[in-house]
Scaffold this active site. Structure first.
Site, PDB file in Angstrom:
ATOM      1  NE  ARG A   1      -3.729   2.056   2.696  1.00 31.10           N
ATOM      2  CZ  ARG A   1      -3.468   3.160   3.385  1.00 31.10           C
ATOM      3  NH1 ARG A   1      -2.301   3.345   3.957  1.00 31.10           N
ATOM      4  NH2 ARG A   1      -4.400   4.088   3.495  1.00 31.10           N
TER       5      ARG A   1
ATOM      6  CB  SER B   1     -12.516  -1.588   2.341  1.00 32.95           C
ATOM      7  OG  SER B   1     -11.170  -1.622   1.997  1.00 32.95           O
TER       8      SER B   1
ATOM      9  CE  LYS C   1      -9.403   4.238   4.256  1.00 35.26           C
ATOM     10  NZ  LYS C   1      -9.053   4.747   2.944  1.00 35.26           N
TER      11      LYS C   1
END
Ligand SMILES: Cc1ncc(COP(=O)(O)OP(=O)(O)O)c(N)n1
Ligand code: 3NM
Ligand code: MG
Length: 511
Positions: free
Chosen positions: A335, A404, A433
């Site tokens: 990521r 998600s 996040k």
């Protein structure tokens, strides 16, 4: 008029006509050339391919051990079956082992018109075995070539068609292309792959007016068996899609070169002429790299990387992933929100190697293109990223797709759309996040209860709070995904080992 049977769509209702090539050629038991190469090339180029088999050869990477010619009447019957019903757009010919078969083919083509005829005048195999003897030359010259829209001889075939002239230079190839054009085909592509003393591979196309040279660098490989069949089929495929001859040759050549380059080091057979990989997929399944099917238990300890954290602690992404895997991570996701695409891809390739070595699945966050480019095991997408259904179409049935979800409705859709697992969070507040909604342990439990897919919990999870997550006793909850608890620490290895131990202890406590 076709009536619709109850529950079954009528044939007339299927309106999407697809481009279609009929190949009239010999079968190669080794599947590098012939009918098998034609089928693979057309499928790889997105075109339907039907087949009329003219001969069955016993063949491998060493050579041709035997040839069994199909009787003319049965070639005729195959041609009629396909041409009268399936209406191919283009016919491509390969091995035509007898003058009688050429006659049958030409008669059939007069009876059933097609948009284009591509003739690969196969005479000798790459191993040097004769597939169509000199008695075929008159049939080719007098009957087949005058009907062809394009003929694709290599140097030996061009020379044979012209009575044995020497072809040693590009100028010779041009003059041969012109002489063959005089026999009747609308276009001639003389392939110069065997031209001596040339570092480039040069093919010459003549359309009756102009010459076009197609140059490419020579690819050093033993895996070139079936190149001629594949090129001709790919040209036919592009013509079936509606390309001009020039564009068809250009695209077909680029496709063959890419496949040859990809396949230069694959190993199939012990001979000097190996096949190549038309779909450019085989290396991803190399016996050297262990790739196992996805199991829900892979989600036990999911390491999700973060470039800022790794930079802060002065380590490369590869080293961070290696430490996580050695510490007991069971799946890894790259990521990299700030990385340039090129850097992202390089990091992905390096991490993939580490993960394959340890038999740990390796996924890419958000970027389907990067996952495809490095042949990662899959992707993780969010609700506003590439939809799962589209990702599945692009990536195919084998790749892992995670999505998600914060609600049971999203979880139901994930299952319908073909995802493999759900990432559910934020379980706890997180700094990793921005603006992430926290669903809490309750929200996680609701998703797990409704989910038909395995679930991994994410968001603010670490050593201090992993226990209540794992001991929630929620069905389908397989593990936890973590970023900062592993990567925003001095030792990724030590932290991963510690977290893994805690997860194992909690799992035992639940049982
Ligand atoms: C395992 C796992 N679960 C959830 C996420 C979050 O994905 P997404 O919502 O797309 O957010 P970004 O990670 O792209 O910021 C994840 N990455 N992994
Ligand atoms: C990437 C991500 N997705 C989340 C979600 O809720 O879907 S939370 C999150 C960040 C997780 O990082 P950390 O382990 O450092 O809290
Ligand atoms: Mg995302």
């Amino acid at each position: 008029m076709l009536q619709e049977e109850e529950g079954k769509p009528s044939v007339a209702a299927a309106k999407l006509r697809v481009p279609h090539v009929l190949t009239v050629a010999g079968s190669d038991s080794g599947a590098g050339a012939g009918i098998q190469a034609d089928l693979k090339a057309c499928a790889a180029r997105g075109v339907y391919c039907s087949t009329v088999i003219t001969a069955v050869t016993a063949q491998n990477t060493v050579g041709v051990q035997g040839v069994n010619i199909v009787v003319e009447d049965f070639v005729r019957e195959q041609l009629k079956s396909v041409l009268s019903d399936m209406h191919p757009d283009v016919v491509k010919t390969g091995m035509l082992p007898s003058p009688g078969i050429v006659k049958v083919l030409c008669q059939s083509l007069k009876e059933f018109q097609v948009k284009a005829l591509v003739v690969d005048p196969v005479m000798v195999s790459t191993s040097g075995d004769v597939l169509a003897g000199p008695m075929m030359l008159a049939s080719f010259r007098e009957e087949l070539l005058p009907m062809a829209d394009i003929v694709t001889p290599n140097l030996r075939e061009a020379s044979a068609l012209l009575g044995g002239v020497a072809l040693e230079t590009v100028a010779d190839m041009r003059s041969a292309a012109k002489s063959i054009h005089d026999i009747g085909p609308r276009n001639v592509l003389v392939k110069g792959g065997d031209l001596p003393a040339s570092s480039d591979a040069v093919d010459v196309l003549f359309d009756g007016k102009d010459f076009y040279d197609f140059r490419s660098s020579r690819i050093k490989t033993f895996n070139s068996h079936g190149t001629g069949c594949t090129l001709a089929s790919s040209i036919a495929a592009e013509l079936a899609k509606g390309s001009s001859v020039f564009s068809a040759v250009k695209i077909a050549k680029r496709y063959v070169e890419t496949a040859l380059d990809y396949s230069r080091d694959i190993l199939i057979g012990g001979g000097q002429q190996g096949p190549f990989d038309h779909f450019m997929k085989l290396k991803g399944n190399s016996m050297k790299s262990s790739r196992r099917p996805f199991e829900p238990s892979n989600l036990l300890l999911y390491a999700v990387t973060d470039s800022r954290m790794n930079k802060k602690w002065g380590r490369s992404i590869r080293d961070a992933v290696k430490a996580a895997v050695e510490g007991g991570a069971t799946i890894v996701q790259l990521r990299e929100k700030d990385a340039d695409t090129g850097d992202f891809l390089e990091a992905a390739k390096a991490c993939l190697e580490v993960c394959r070595h340890h038999g740990v699945p390796f996924l890419i966050n958000d970027r389907i293109d990067v996952a495809l480019a490095c042949d990662a095991d899959g992707v993780h997408v969010g609700q506003s990223d590439m939809p799962v259904r589209v990702a599945r179409t692009i990536l195919g049935p084998d790749k892992i797709i995670g999505i998600s979800c914060k609600t049971p409705v999203q979880a139901e859709k994930a299952w319908i759309d073909g995802a493999d697992y759900i990432g559910c969070g934020g379980v706890y507040p997180t700094n990793t996040k921005e603006n992430n909604i926290t669903v809490g342990l309750d929200g996680l439990k609701k998703v797990c209860l409704e989910s038909k897919l395995p679930v991994v919990a994410i968001g603010g999870i670490g050593i201090s709070n992993v226990k209540p997550v794992m001991e929630l006793g929620a069905p389908n909850l397989e593990g936890v995904a973590v970023v900062s608890a592993l990567f925003d620490r001095e030792s990724v290895l030590v932290e991963t080992e510690k977290l893994r131990r805690m997860i194992m202890d909690s799992t035992k406590a639940v049982k």
